[in-house]
Design a protein around this motif. Structure first.
Motif: not given
Length: 159
Positions: A80-102
């Motif tokens: 969730p919240d991939m479109d946010r431009k704040d710290e929550i959006g940055e966290m979502a992007a990092a979790v996306q990287v983890f998922r892609d790496n998995m």
């Protein structure tokens, strides 16, 4: 003189009573004002709590749930919240990287497993079928096959 003194006492009592009434009125007004300020501060506190809860706490709880699903191996979890431009959006992007790496790690592990299975099948067919090749002198040799299998050397000339 008595009348003058009684007049002064009466005037003094009336002045005291008037001052007491003004003091009571000011006390009532101050008390009402303090109650209003306390209610206003309470309403502001509740409002900010709701705003912070919806703006920060809920997205973090949602992100934690997704990370738990990923940790359990569910790579289909939507982040969730991939479109946010704040710290929550940055966290979502990092979790996306983890998922892609998995997903990539699983793909690489499957490819390695397939390679190992194919290599084992080639080695097994060479040992069990009695067909092996030593490419240096084209002689069949069981030792050469084992040496090649131990070092992971493919045998393109052997069938």
């Amino acid at each position: 003189i008595r009348e003058i003194l009684q007049g002064l006492v009466k005037m003094n009592q009336e002045g005291g009573n008037a001052a007491s009434a003004r003091g009571d009125a000011e006390y009532a007004w101050s008390r009402l004002l303090m109650i209003c300020v306390a209610v206003f501060v309470a309403v502001l506190t509740i409002g900010f709590s709701i705003i912070l809860s919806r703006g920060l706490a809920t997205p973090i709880v949602n992100m934690t749930a997704v990370m738990s699903r990923l940790a359990a191996g569910d790579k289909s979890a939507e982040i969730p919240d991939m479109d946010r431009k704040d710290e929550i959006g940055e966290m979502a992007a990092a979790v996306q990287v983890f998922r892609d790496n998995m997903i990539e790690a699983e793909r690489l592990a499957q490819a390695e497993e397939t390679r190992n299975r194919d290599r084992a099948a080639r080695t097994e067919s060479g040992i069990n079928g009695g067909v092996c090749c030593d490419t240096s002198d084209r002689q069949c040799s069981d030792g050469g096959l084992r040496r090649r299998a131990a070092f992971g050397i493919d045998q393109p000339d052997c069938q």
